[in-house]
Motif scaffolding. Structure first.
Motif, PDB file in Angstrom:
ATOM      1  N   GLN A  14      44.206 -21.680  11.766  1.00  0.00           N
ATOM      2  CA  GLN A  14      43.831 -21.689  10.345  1.00  0.00           C
ATOM      3  C   GLN A  14      42.357 -22.042  10.172  1.00  0.00           C
ATOM      4  OE1 GLN A  14      46.280 -23.271  11.744  1.00  0.00           O
ATOM      5  NE2 GLN A  14      48.239 -22.924  10.685  1.00  0.00           N
ATOM      6  N   THR A  15      41.875 -22.982  10.984  1.00  0.00           N
ATOM      7  CA  THR A  15      40.459 -23.370  10.901  1.00  0.00           C
ATOM      8  C   THR A  15      39.554 -22.204  11.269  1.00  0.00           C
ATOM      9  OG1 THR A  15      41.049 -25.644  11.461  1.00  0.00           O
ATOM     10  CG2 THR A  15      38.742 -25.017  11.735  1.00  0.00           C
ATOM     11  N   LEU A  16      39.931 -21.479  12.339  1.00  0.00           N
ATOM     12  CA  LEU A  16      39.115 -20.350  12.766  1.00  0.00           C
ATOM     13  C   LEU A  16      39.120 -19.243  11.715  1.00  0.00           C
ATOM     14  CD1 LEU A  16      37.346 -18.986  14.834  1.00  0.00           C
ATOM     15  CD2 LEU A  16      39.414 -18.195  16.020  1.00  0.00           C
ATOM     16  N   GLU A  17      40.286 -18.977  11.125  1.00  0.00           N
ATOM     17  CA  GLU A  17      40.344 -17.955  10.077  1.00  0.00           C
ATOM     18  C   GLU A  17      39.420 -18.325   8.911  1.00  0.00           C
ATOM     19  OE1 GLU A  17      41.695 -15.139  10.202  1.00  0.00           O
ATOM     20  OE2 GLU A  17      43.545 -15.130  11.385  1.00  0.00           O
ATOM     21  N   TRP A  18      39.404 -19.605   8.549  1.00  0.00           N
ATOM     22  CA  TRP A  18      38.541 -20.077   7.456  1.00  0.00           C
ATOM     23  C   TRP A  18      37.064 -19.879   7.810  1.00  0.00           C
ATOM     24  CZ3 TRP A  18      34.949 -24.054   7.212  1.00  0.00           C
ATOM     25  CH2 TRP A  18      34.492 -24.401   5.935  1.00  0.00           C
ATOM     26  N   LYS A  19      36.706 -20.206   9.054  1.00  0.00           N
ATOM     27  CA  LYS A  19      35.312 -20.049   9.470  1.00  0.00           C
ATOM     28  C   LYS A  19      34.908 -18.582   9.505  1.00  0.00           C
ATOM     29  CE  LYS A  19      34.935 -24.293  12.235  1.00  0.00           C
ATOM     30  NZ  LYS A  19      33.748 -24.844  11.536  1.00  0.00           N
ATOM     31  N   ILE A  20      35.832 -17.710   9.955  1.00  0.00           N
ATOM     32  CA  ILE A  20      35.529 -16.285  10.007  1.00  0.00           C
ATOM     33  C   ILE A  20      35.215 -15.759   8.601  1.00  0.00           C
ATOM     34  CG2 ILE A  20      36.585 -14.012  10.402  1.00  0.00           C
ATOM     35  CD1 ILE A  20      37.986 -15.240  12.840  1.00  0.00           C
ATOM     36  N   ARG A  21      35.991 -16.182   7.613  1.00  0.00           N
ATOM     37  CA  ARG A  21      35.751 -15.737   6.225  1.00  0.00           C
ATOM     38  C   ARG A  21      34.427 -16.284   5.701  1.00  0.00           C
ATOM     39  NH1 ARG A  21      41.297 -16.961   5.824  1.00  0.00           N
ATOM     40  NH2 ARG A  21      40.795 -18.952   4.815  1.00  0.00           N
ATOM     41  N   ASN A  22      34.155 -17.569   5.960  1.00  0.00           N
ATOM     42  CA  ASN A  22      32.950 -18.184   5.423  1.00  0.00           C
ATOM     43  C   ASN A  22      31.680 -17.671   6.080  1.00  0.00           C
ATOM     44  OD1 ASN A  22      33.346 -20.714   3.406  1.00  0.00           O
ATOM     45  ND2 ASN A  22      35.158 -20.464   4.701  1.00  0.00           N
TER      46      ASN A  22
END
Length: 594
Positions: free
Chosen positions: A574-582
Motif C-alpha cells: 500500500q505504501t509503494l502504491e501511494w508513492k507511485i501515485r504521488n
C-alpha cells in the motif's frame, strides 16, 4: 511311664540317618587334632568308617593340592583366634574323584582345665558348587553377549531402579557401572524429549506393558543421538512385575538421512515446478570466460561466494557450476529464494523448527541448512533477507552452528554457502538495510556476471542453442534464423538478460509456422534505460523515484507478491502504491510486452 532304655541307640540311629540323607558329617577337633569323625564324614571322603579319625597331616593330604595352603592357614587361624569359621574346600577321594565340602565349626569348652576345641560339620556341596559354577559361567557368557551387542542394554527393577547396563551403554555415557547405577532418571534424555518420555514412563509404571519410543540420548561428550528405545516387562509366576529390560538402537543416521531426503525431495519438487533458466553455460566471449575461470578456481575450495549480477544473467547456473566442480558435488545442492519467503517464516525455513515452536508447527521440521549438511546451500536474492534473519545467518557463517526455532540447543552443520543478488549490497550497507559484517562475511569471493549487453558476441550462440532446445520440446524442425531477426536480437540491449532472451525465443518457436525462425519487431521495443550510477540526484524525491523505477524495471511493473517491487524495496504494498501515485510513476510502462 516312658521307657527310656533304647533312647540312646535310637538317637544315634536318627543322627546317623539324618547325616547320611543330608550328605553331612560331624566332627570334633582340638589343638591336638581330630577327636571324632562321624561315619557319614568318612563316606564323604571315600574312607572306611571303621578307621580312626585322621591326624592333621592325614587330613591335609585329603585336601585338593590347590586348596591345601588355604586350609592349613584356616586351621592355624581358628586355633589361634578360637573363633567360628565357615569355608568350602575341595577334597580328592582315593578313587581320584573331586568333591566340594563345606566346613562349618564353632568353638566349644569342655570344662575347666580341659582346654578348648571345636565341633562342626562337613557338608558335601559338590552338586551346588557345580550348579553355581554353571550359572556363573552362563552369566559371564550372557554378559559377554550383551557387551558385544551393538545396542545400549539396561535392566531396571520394578520401580525403575537401575540394576545393570552393558559395556556399550557405559562407553556411550562415559561412566562406570557404579556411576550409572547412582544416576536418577532423566540426565541422559534430551531436554526437548524429557516431558514426552517421562509421560510414557509414568504411564508404564502404572500399567506395565511393552512399548517403544524414539528419543535423543546424551553421549559422554555432550552431544545427542537419536535412539529407538524398546521397554519389555518381566513378570514372575504370580504375574508380579520383577524386571524391566530395555534395548536402545542407534537410529541417528537413519533419522538424518530421512530428514535430509525429505528436504531434498521438497527442494527437488520446487526445482521441477520452477522452469529452468537454461541447462548449460553457453557462450565464448572473453567476459564469460573470465567468469568461468573464477568458477574453476573457487570451486575446489570451501570459500563463501557472492554472485553479483542483474536479473536473468544466470546467477543460479553459476552457483550450480561451483557446486558440481567442488568436493561437495555428491552432497545436496539446496536453493533458497530469500525474497519468496515471508519474513515471519525465514528463520523456520532456513534453520527448521521444533514441534509446537509456533502456531501451526504440528511437527518437527528440518531447515534448509540441515538439509544441505555436507553439501551446498544457495541463498538467492540475499539482499531481501529481513534484519533479524541477517543476524542469524551471520552467526551460522561464524560458528557453523544453527538453532531450530523453539530450541536452544545448537546443531553443528557442514555447509558451503553461496549467495547471489541483483542489488547493490554496498549501497544497502550505507543505507543501513543490510548488515556490514554480514556483507563482508559473504563477500569472500565475489563473482560478477556480465549482463548480456556486455557480451553481444554470445547472443548468436545463445539464440541457436535456445532455438534447438525449444524446437525439440515443441516437436518442430527449425533449420534457419532470419538474418534480420538475428540482427534485431544482437542489436537489442536485453534489460532482462538471458531470461528475457529465452522467453522471446520460446515465444518465436511456438508461433513459428515453417523451418525459419522469425521474430516480430514489436517484441523488442526499446525503452529508455535508467542510468544505474553516475546520475546526480537533485532532490530526495528524485532519489526515491529512481529507486522505485529501478525496482519496477526489475520486476517488470509487478508491485505485489514475493517477487514484486514492494518486496524488493522492503516496504508495504500500500505504501509503494501511494508513492507511485504521488511521484507520477507509470508502472504500466514497465510491463513486459504482450
Amino acid at each position: 511311664m516312658v521307657d527310656t532304655t533304647n533312647i540312646g541307640p535310637l538317637a544315634d540311629f536318627y543322627l546317623s540317618e539324618g547325616q547320611r540323607l543330608a550328605h553331612m558329617g560331624s566332627w570334633a577337633f582340638d589343638a591336638a587334632g581330630f577327636k571324632h569323625w562321624s561315619p557319614e564324614l568318612f563316606a564323604i571322603h571315600g574312607l572306611d568308617p571303621a578307621a580312626k579319625a585322621p591326624s592333621i597331616p592325614e587330613y591335609i593330604a585329603l585336601v585338593h593340592p590347590e586348596d591345601r595352603e588355604f586350609v592349613a592357614q584356616e586351621i592355624q587361624k581358628m586355633v589361634a583366634d578360637h573363633h567360628g569359621f565357615d569355608f568350602t574346600k575341595r577334597i580328592v577321594r582315593p578313587d581320584g574323584t573331586i568333591r566340594h565340602v563345606r566346613c562349618v565349626g564353632v568353638p566349644t569348652a569342655h570344662g575347666e582345665g580341659e582346654g578348648e576345641g571345636f565341633v562342626g560339620t562337613g557338608i558335601d556341596v559338590t552338586e551346588q558348587e557345580q550348579l553355581t559354577a554353571a550359572l556363573r559361567k552362563s552369566e559371564v557368557e550372557l554378559r559377554q553377549i550383551l557387551d558385544l551387542a551393538p545396542q545400549i542394554i539396561g535392566v531396571l527393577g520394578p520401580s525403575r531402579e537401575r540394576l545393570y547396563a552393558n559395556r556399550v551403554a557405559l562407553t556411550y555415557y562415559g561412566v562406570t557401572l557404579d556411576e550409572w547405577l547412582q544416576r536418577s532418571f532423566g540426565p541422559e534424555v534430551h531436554p526437548d524429549d524429557f516431558d514426552r518420555v517421562k509421560t510414557l514412563v509414568d504411564r508404564s509404571v502404572a500399567h506395565p506393558a511393552a512399548y517403544e519410543l524414539e528419543m535423543r540420548l546424551r553421549r559422554g561428550d555432550g552431544t545427542y543421538r537419536w535412539f529407538l528405545v524398546r521397554y519389555n516387562p518381566l513378570r514372575d509366576d504370580q504375574g508380579r512385575l520383577i524386571r524391566w529390560y530395555l534395548a536402545c538402537s542407534d537410529i541417528d543416521d537413519r533419522r538424518r538421512t530421512e530428514d535430509r531426503m525429505r528436504n531434498e525431495t521438497i527442494a527437488l519438487r520446487e526445482e521441477l515446478d520452477r522452469a529452468s533458466m537454461f541447462e548449460e553455460i553457453v557462450g565464448s566471449s572473453s567476459a564469460l570466460q573470465r567468469v568461468l575461470a573464477q568458477v574453476a578456481k573457487v570451486a575446489q575450495t570451501d570459500a563463501t561466494v557472492l554472485i553479483l549480477g542483474e536479473t536473468g544473467t544466470g546467477k543460479e547456473l553459476v552457483a550450480r557450476a561451483v557446486h558440481k566442480r567442488s568436493r561437495r558435488a555428491s552432497g545436496a545442492f539446496i536453493r533458497v529464494n530469500c525474497a519468496a519467503i515471508p519474513p515471519s517464516l525465514v528463520a523456520s525455513e532456513l534453520f527448521g523448527h521444533e514441534k509446537g515452536a509456533f502456531t501451526g508447527a504440528s511437527q518437527r521440521r528440518l531447515g534448509r541448512f540441515e538439509a544441505a549438511d555436507g553439501g551446498t546451500i544457495f541463498l538467492d536474492e540475499i539482499g531481501e533477507l529481513p534484519p533479524e534473519a541477517q543476524v542469524s545467518l551471520l552467526r551460522v557463517l561464524q560458528e557453523r552452528e544453527i538453532e531450530r526455532v523453539g530450541s536452544s540447543h545448537p546443531i553443528a552443520v557442514d555447509v558451503r554457502v553461496l549467495a547471489a543478488t541483483n542489488r547493490d549490497l554496498e549501497a544497502a550497507v550505507e543505507r543501513g538495510t543490510f548488515r556490514e559484517d554480514l556483507f563482508y562475511r559473504l563477500n569472500v569471493f565475489p563473482i560478477r556476471l556480465p549482463p548480456l549487453r556486455e557480451r553481444p558476441d554470445d547472443i548468436p550462440i545463445l539464440v541457436e542453442y535456445l532455438v534447438d532446445r525449444f524446437a525439440k520440446q515443441a516437436g518442430k524442425t527449425i533449420r534457419n534464423i532470419e538474418k534480420q531477426t538475428m540482427q534485431r536480437l544482437t542489436a537489442y540491449d536485453w534489460p532482462g538478460n538471458v531470461r528475457e532472451l529465452q522467453n522471446v525465443i520460446e515465444r518465436a518457436v511456438v508461433l513459428s509456422e515453417g523451418e525459419t525462425l522469425v521474430i516480430d519487431e514489436s517484441w523488442l521495443a526499446r525503452k529508455p534505460r535508467k542510468p544505474s550510477n553516475g546520475t546526480a540526484v537533485t532532490t530526495l524525491a528524485d532519489g526515491e523515484k529512481a529507486l522505485i523505477e529501478a525496482a519496477l524495471q526489475e520486476t517488470h511493473g509487478k508491485v505485489a507478491g514475493p517477487r514484486g517491487a514492494a518486496a524488493k524495496l522492503g516496504i508495504p504494498r500500500q505504501t509503494l502504491e501511494w508513492k507511485i501515485r504521488n511521484l507520477n510513476i507509470d508502472k504500466l510502462a514497465f510491463r513486459r510486452p504482450a
